[in-house]
Motif scaffolding. Sequence first.
Motif, PDB file in Angstrom:
ATOM      1  N   LYS A   1       0.854  -1.194   0.000  1.00 46.63           N
ATOM      2  CA  LYS A   1       0.000   0.000   0.000  1.00 46.63           C
ATOM      3  C   LYS A   1       0.887   1.240   0.000  1.00 46.63           C
ATOM      4  O   LYS A   1       1.891   1.289   0.698  1.00 46.63           O
ATOM      5  CB  LYS A   1      -0.884   0.034   1.252  1.00 46.63           C
ATOM      6  N   LYS A   2       0.485   2.252  -0.775  1.00 45.08           N
ATOM      7  CA  LYS A   2       1.231   3.514  -0.854  1.00 45.08           C
ATOM      8  C   LYS A   2       0.401   4.617  -0.223  1.00 45.08           C
ATOM      9  O   LYS A   2      -0.796   4.709  -0.454  1.00 45.08           O
ATOM     10  CB  LYS A   2       1.541   3.845  -2.313  1.00 45.08           C
ATOM     11  N   LEU A   3       1.061   5.464   0.555  1.00 44.62           N
ATOM     12  CA  LEU A   3       0.391   6.604   1.176  1.00 44.62           C
ATOM     13  C   LEU A   3       0.252   7.741   0.161  1.00 44.62           C
ATOM     14  O   LEU A   3       1.057   7.847  -0.766  1.00 44.62           O
ATOM     15  CB  LEU A   3       1.197   7.094   2.380  1.00 44.62           C
ATOM     16  N   PRO A   4      -0.740   8.612   0.343  1.00 44.23           N
ATOM     17  CA  PRO A   4      -0.872   9.768  -0.558  1.00 44.23           C
ATOM     18  C   PRO A   4       0.350  10.683  -0.469  1.00 44.23           C
ATOM     19  O   PRO A   4       1.082  10.672   0.533  1.00 44.23           O
ATOM     20  CB  PRO A   4      -2.112  10.489  -0.033  1.00 44.23           C
ATOM     21  N   ALA A   5       0.553  11.478  -1.506  1.00 40.55           N
ATOM     22  CA  ALA A   5       1.683  12.418  -1.546  1.00 40.55           C
ATOM     23  C   ALA A   5       1.656  13.333  -0.324  1.00 40.55           C
ATOM     24  O   ALA A   5       0.604  13.823   0.073  1.00 40.55           O
ATOM     25  CB  ALA A   5       1.624  13.245  -2.825  1.00 40.55           C
ATOM     26  N   GLY A   6       2.828  13.518   0.283  1.00 46.64           N
ATOM     27  CA  GLY A   6       2.946  14.416   1.429  1.00 46.64           C
ATOM     28  C   GLY A   6       2.730  13.761   2.780  1.00 46.64           C
ATOM     29  O   GLY A   6       2.913  14.393   3.813  1.00 46.64           O
ATOM     30  N   ILE A   7       2.338  12.498   2.799  1.00 51.32           N
ATOM     31  CA  ILE A   7       2.121  11.779   4.063  1.00 51.32           C
ATOM     32  C   ILE A   7       3.197  10.705   4.173  1.00 51.32           C
ATOM     33  O   ILE A   7       3.408   9.927   3.249  1.00 51.32           O
ATOM     34  CB  ILE A   7       0.717  11.168   4.127  1.00 51.32           C
ATOM     35  N   THR A   8       3.884  10.670   5.320  1.00 50.75           N
ATOM     36  CA  THR A   8       4.976   9.715   5.518  1.00 50.75           C
ATOM     37  C   THR A   8       4.939   9.147   6.939  1.00 50.75           C
ATOM     38  O   THR A   8       4.274   9.681   7.825  1.00 50.75           O
ATOM     39  CB  THR A   8       6.352  10.375   5.284  1.00 50.75           C
ATOM     40  N   PHE A   9       5.690   8.063   7.127  1.00 55.16           N
ATOM     41  CA  PHE A   9       5.865   7.475   8.452  1.00 55.16           C
ATOM     42  C   PHE A   9       7.026   8.172   9.149  1.00 55.16           C
ATOM     43  O   PHE A   9       7.993   8.569   8.501  1.00 55.16           O
ATOM     44  CB  PHE A   9       6.174   5.978   8.346  1.00 55.16           C
ATOM     45  N   ASN A  10       6.952   8.275  10.480  1.00 55.29           N
ATOM     46  CA  ASN A  10       8.051   8.859  11.248  1.00 55.29           C
ATOM     47  C   ASN A  10       9.223   7.896  11.405  1.00 55.29           C
ATOM     48  O   ASN A  10      10.354   8.332  11.539  1.00 55.29           O
ATOM     49  CB  ASN A  10       7.568   9.291  12.636  1.00 55.29           C
ATOM     50  N   ALA A  11       8.930   6.589  11.401  1.00 47.00           N
ATOM     51  CA  ALA A  11       9.985   5.598  11.644  1.00 47.00           C
ATOM     52  C   ALA A  11       9.564   4.246  11.068  1.00 47.00           C
ATOM     53  O   ALA A  11       8.370   3.967  10.933  1.00 47.00           O
ATOM     54  CB  ALA A  11      10.232   5.461  13.144  1.00 47.00           C
ATOM     55  N   PRO A  12      10.540   3.392  10.753  1.00 47.53           N
ATOM     56  CA  PRO A  12      10.208   2.037  10.283  1.00 47.53           C
ATOM     57  C   PRO A  12       9.491   1.236  11.381  1.00 47.53           C
ATOM     58  O   PRO A  12       9.659   1.498  12.569  1.00 47.53           O
ATOM     59  CB  PRO A  12      11.575   1.427   9.989  1.00 47.53           C
ATOM     60  N   PHE A  13       8.705   0.260  10.961  1.00 50.19           N
ATOM     61  CA  PHE A  13       7.990  -0.598  11.912  1.00 50.19           C
ATOM     62  C   PHE A  13       7.715  -1.951  11.274  1.00 50.19           C
ATOM     63  O   PHE A  13       7.722  -2.098  10.054  1.00 50.19           O
ATOM     64  CB  PHE A  13       6.662   0.050  12.337  1.00 50.19           C
ATOM     65  N   GLN A  14       7.497  -2.939  12.113  1.00 48.31           N
ATOM     66  CA  GLN A  14       7.011  -4.244  11.685  1.00 48.31           C
ATOM     67  C   GLN A  14       6.165  -4.788  12.815  1.00 48.31           C
ATOM     68  O   GLN A  14       6.644  -4.932  13.941  1.00 48.31           O
ATOM     69  CB  GLN A  14       8.157  -5.200  11.358  1.00 48.31           C
ATOM     70  N   ILE A  15       4.927  -5.072  12.518  1.00 45.91           N
ATOM     71  CA  ILE A  15       3.995  -5.595  13.513  1.00 45.91           C
ATOM     72  C   ILE A  15       3.548  -6.976  13.065  1.00 45.91           C
ATOM     73  O   ILE A  15       2.950  -7.125  12.003  1.00 45.91           O
ATOM     74  CB  ILE A  15       2.789  -4.651  13.673  1.00 45.91           C
ATOM     75  N   LEU A  16       3.875  -7.982  13.860  1.00 44.35           N
ATOM     76  CA  LEU A  16       3.464  -9.351  13.576  1.00 44.35           C
ATOM     77  C   LEU A  16       2.543  -9.822  14.687  1.00 44.35           C
ATOM     78  O   LEU A  16       2.897  -9.773  15.870  1.00 44.35           O
ATOM     79  CB  LEU A  16       4.672 -10.283  13.500  1.00 44.35           C
ATOM     80  N   PHE A  17       1.375 -10.291  14.305  1.00 43.49           N
ATOM     81  CA  PHE A  17       0.422 -10.809  15.280  1.00 43.49           C
ATOM     82  C   PHE A  17       0.689 -12.289  15.495  1.00 43.49           C
ATOM     83  O   PHE A  17       0.904 -13.035  14.534  1.00 43.49           O
ATOM     84  CB  PHE A  17      -1.013 -10.613  14.773  1.00 43.49           C
TER      85      PHE A  17
END
Length: 143
Positions: A92-108
């Motif tokens: 999934k790609k975020l809209p232009a101008g929106i970004t994450f502050n830091a890398p993450f990985q969430i595994l349930f």
Amino acid sequence: MKPRAGFTIVELLIVLALLAVLSTVMFLNFPGARSNQQLSVSAGKLADDLQKAHIFSREHKGEKVWGVAYTSSDSYAIISFSQNQQTIEETKKLPAGITFNAPFQILFERTGGLTRDTFIQLHNVHSVKKITVLRTGVVEIEK
């Protein structure tokens, strides 16, 4: 002589000046409001994808462990693990101008939970949205 009903030219000029000031203020705030709305929608979509991965893990879909992982500052993927092999199921790609502050990985885990509470932050030039994934698998978006 009878008094005339109506507005004077001064009263009309004052009303026009007030309308000009109010419309300028609204016009200047419109781009920020639109950008913040995009940020809220993006946070909602990420939360939906986290809940989707949570359900897949809890229901043992494909006998895999499911999660969501950072792929770049403006994209993420729904991932699965089976026998120590990671598979990117959907990106999934975020809209232009929106970004994450830091890398993450969430595994349930297969029970649907996490080992600890996790936080993800999305931001644009105007605002920050914090998404919390609790150990129980509950996903919350900061209002």
